[in-house]
Scaffold this active site. Sequence first.
Site, PDB file in Angstrom:
ATOM      1  NE  ARG A 160      56.641 -43.736 -13.819  1.00 44.36           N
ATOM      2  CZ  ARG A 160      57.772 -44.134 -14.388  1.00 44.36           C
ATOM      3  NH1 ARG A 160      58.935 -43.675 -13.937  1.00 44.36           N
ATOM      4  NH2 ARG A 160      57.757 -44.956 -15.411  1.00 44.36           N
ATOM      5  CB  SER A 235      52.883 -47.590 -15.920  1.00 43.31           C
ATOM      6  OG  SER A 235      53.939 -48.019 -16.731  1.00 43.31           O
ATOM      7  CD  GLU A 331      52.948 -43.944 -13.245  1.00 47.14           C
ATOM      8  OE1 GLU A 331      52.693 -43.039 -14.048  1.00 47.14           O
ATOM      9  OE2 GLU A 331      53.660 -44.937 -13.523  1.00 47.14           O
TER      10      GLU A 331
HETATM   11  N1  EPU Z   1      56.325 -58.047 -17.642  1.00 48.53           N
HETATM   12  C1  EPU Z   1      55.536 -59.149 -17.735  1.00 48.53           C
HETATM   13  N2  EPU Z   1      54.282 -59.007 -18.255  1.00 48.53           N
HETATM   14  C2  EPU Z   1      53.805 -57.808 -18.690  1.00 48.53           C
HETATM   15  C3  EPU Z   1      54.626 -56.676 -18.570  1.00 48.53           C
HETATM   16  C4  EPU Z   1      55.888 -56.811 -18.036  1.00 48.53           C
HETATM   17  O1  EPU Z   1      55.921 -60.257 -17.354  1.00 48.53           O
HETATM   18  O2  EPU Z   1      52.674 -57.774 -19.164  1.00 48.53           O
HETATM   19  C5  EPU Z   1      57.712 -58.180 -17.134  1.00 48.53           C
HETATM   20  C6  EPU Z   1      58.710 -58.046 -18.308  1.00 48.53           C
HETATM   21  O3  EPU Z   1      58.936 -59.259 -18.939  1.00 48.53           O
HETATM   22  C7  EPU Z   1      59.962 -57.566 -17.605  1.00 48.53           C
HETATM   23  C8  EPU Z   1      59.402 -56.719 -16.455  1.00 48.53           C
HETATM   24  O4  EPU Z   1      58.051 -57.131 -16.269  1.00 48.53           O
HETATM   25  O5  EPU Z   1      60.680 -58.636 -17.054  1.00 48.53           O
HETATM   26  C9  EPU Z   1      59.505 -55.230 -16.713  1.00 48.53           C
HETATM   27  O6  EPU Z   1      58.728 -54.888 -17.867  1.00 48.53           O
HETATM   28  P1  EPU Z   1      59.026 -53.568 -18.757  1.00 48.53           P
HETATM   29  O7  EPU Z   1      60.438 -53.537 -19.147  1.00 48.53           O
HETATM   30  O8  EPU Z   1      57.997 -53.507 -19.822  1.00 48.53           O
HETATM   31  O9  EPU Z   1      58.861 -52.371 -17.750  1.00 48.53           O
HETATM   32  P2  EPU Z   1      57.806 -52.082 -16.571  1.00 48.53           P
HETATM   33  O10 EPU Z   1      58.516 -52.243 -15.265  1.00 48.53           O
HETATM   34  O11 EPU Z   1      56.570 -52.871 -16.778  1.00 48.53           O
HETATM   35  C10 EPU Z   1      58.473 -49.532 -16.352  1.00 48.53           C
HETATM   36  C11 EPU Z   1      57.785 -48.207 -16.342  1.00 48.53           C
HETATM   37  C12 EPU Z   1      57.401 -47.791 -17.763  1.00 48.53           C
HETATM   38  C13 EPU Z   1      58.677 -47.709 -18.581  1.00 48.53           C
HETATM   39  C14 EPU Z   1      59.379 -49.086 -18.549  1.00 48.53           C
HETATM   40  C15 EPU Z   1      60.724 -49.072 -19.237  1.00 48.53           C
HETATM   41  C16 EPU Z   1      56.666 -48.055 -14.175  1.00 48.53           C
HETATM   42  C17 EPU Z   1      55.380 -48.080 -13.437  1.00 48.53           C
HETATM   43  N3  EPU Z   1      56.595 -48.260 -15.496  1.00 48.53           N
HETATM   44  O12 EPU Z   1      57.526 -50.514 -16.801  1.00 48.53           O
HETATM   45  O13 EPU Z   1      56.830 -46.497 -17.704  1.00 48.53           O
HETATM   46  O14 EPU Z   1      58.407 -47.349 -19.930  1.00 48.53           O
HETATM   47  O15 EPU Z   1      59.632 -49.475 -17.160  1.00 48.53           O
HETATM   48  O16 EPU Z   1      61.638 -48.361 -18.449  1.00 48.53           O
HETATM   49  O17 EPU Z   1      57.719 -47.853 -13.556  1.00 48.53           O
HETATM   50  C18 EPU Z   1      54.804 -45.248 -17.603  1.00 48.53           C
HETATM   51  O18 EPU Z   1      55.160 -44.867 -16.486  1.00 48.53           O
HETATM   52  O19 EPU Z   1      53.730 -44.849 -18.124  1.00 48.53           O
HETATM   53  C19 EPU Z   1      55.620 -46.222 -18.326  1.00 48.53           C
HETATM   54  C20 EPU Z   1      55.226 -46.770 -19.468  1.00 48.53           C
END
Ligand code: EPU
Length: 336
Positions: A160, A235, A331
């Site tokens: 990012r 995000s 972000e």
């Molecule tokens: N989780 C929770 N509660 C929540 C959200 C997530 O417990 O409310 C846990 C999930 O269960 C999982 C972990 O956190 O174990 C990761 O969640 P998720 O797969 O939804 O991905 P993220 O790390 O929350 C990142 C990116 C997203 C991208 C997804 C999929 C960042 C800041 N965000 O989110 O990017 O779509 O991975 O690759 O790195 C964006 O940048 O706008 C964005 C949506």
Amino acid sequence: MKIQQNISLKNYNTFGIDVTAKRFVSVDSVYQLKQLLKTEKDIFLISGGSNMLLTKNIEKLVVHIDIKGISIDNEDDNNAYITVNAGENWHEFVLWSVSQNYGGIENLSLIPGNVGTCPIQNIGAYGVEVKDIITKVEALEIATQKLNTFSNQDCNFEYRNSIFKNEVKGKYIITAVCFKLTKKHHKLNTSYGAIETELASKKIEKPTLKNISDAVIAIRKSKLPDPKVIGNSGSFFKNPVINKEAFLALQKKYPNIPSYIISENERKVPAGWLIEKAGFKGKRFGDFGVHEKQALVLVNYGNASGKDIYQLAEKIQQTILEQFKITLEIEVNIIQ
Ligand code: EPU
């Protein structure tokens, strides 16, 4: 190219924040942009408006980048080299690539925003980052109106992050991005858990680019709010990286905490998990709040102001610091 007065920016930012641009102009070619920059230097750029939180009216000239066009520069047996102008919608470009059987960006389906802004924060999702397929970025230097080419290496891509958020911030306008996509032997990335589960539920064993794109679209639709319906900027925070000792201490307290190994001594923890644990998930305060299905996403239900949302973000940061001793970094670009 006509400069308009007092234009609402509500439809130009995915958060749907209603602030006013004192002066506004839309440009649809590099030539127009060059002409404009000869006399106007103090400008505020807006493209897809998908990674910004506007907290006040904009006094500078707002320049809307609307330069369209996709061209195939070169092809060999294995790859296609494609230049996409900055104002093209990112997701439409992904769908076009998938329809041509060009591989590499199918995991980045349904990310809001335009092609010109994808390198700035090195958009990424489901195990792929745009830095993996960008060959170069073309950008106009505001001071000199000269077109410059940044190679992939010049862009200093990180999670990012890129040179466009740091050393050259505010100095260039990205006009086009060049990509190298595969025509065969596609390197499919299905290792991200949710994709595998989605493909398995459809009994797909040998996925095509279209199958992966469809899977990503289904996953995103199930978790992330559609900005056309509920204002948001994806995000809001970055996933923080903490040292191994701090992580092990947290894991003792919360055995189910998810994490990714970054290096021998560093672990990344999902900010969404921390925010959910702190009790914010699904919380609504009038017209703004934290999304009910993904705690990393702050939302505008209608007429929230940018200040409302920023204050909520600060409250979340403070709570996470107190509860977990972790600093959450924002972000999204805060415009104040
Ligand atoms: N989780 C929770 N509660 C929540 C959200 C997530 O417990 O409310 C846990 C999930 O269960 C999982 C972990 O956190 O174990 C990761 O969640 P998720 O797969 O939804 O991905 P993220 O790390 O929350 C990142 C990116 C997203 C991208 C997804 C999929 C960042 C800041 N965000 O989110 O990017 O779509 O991975 O690759 O790195 C964006 O940048 O706008 C964005 C949506």
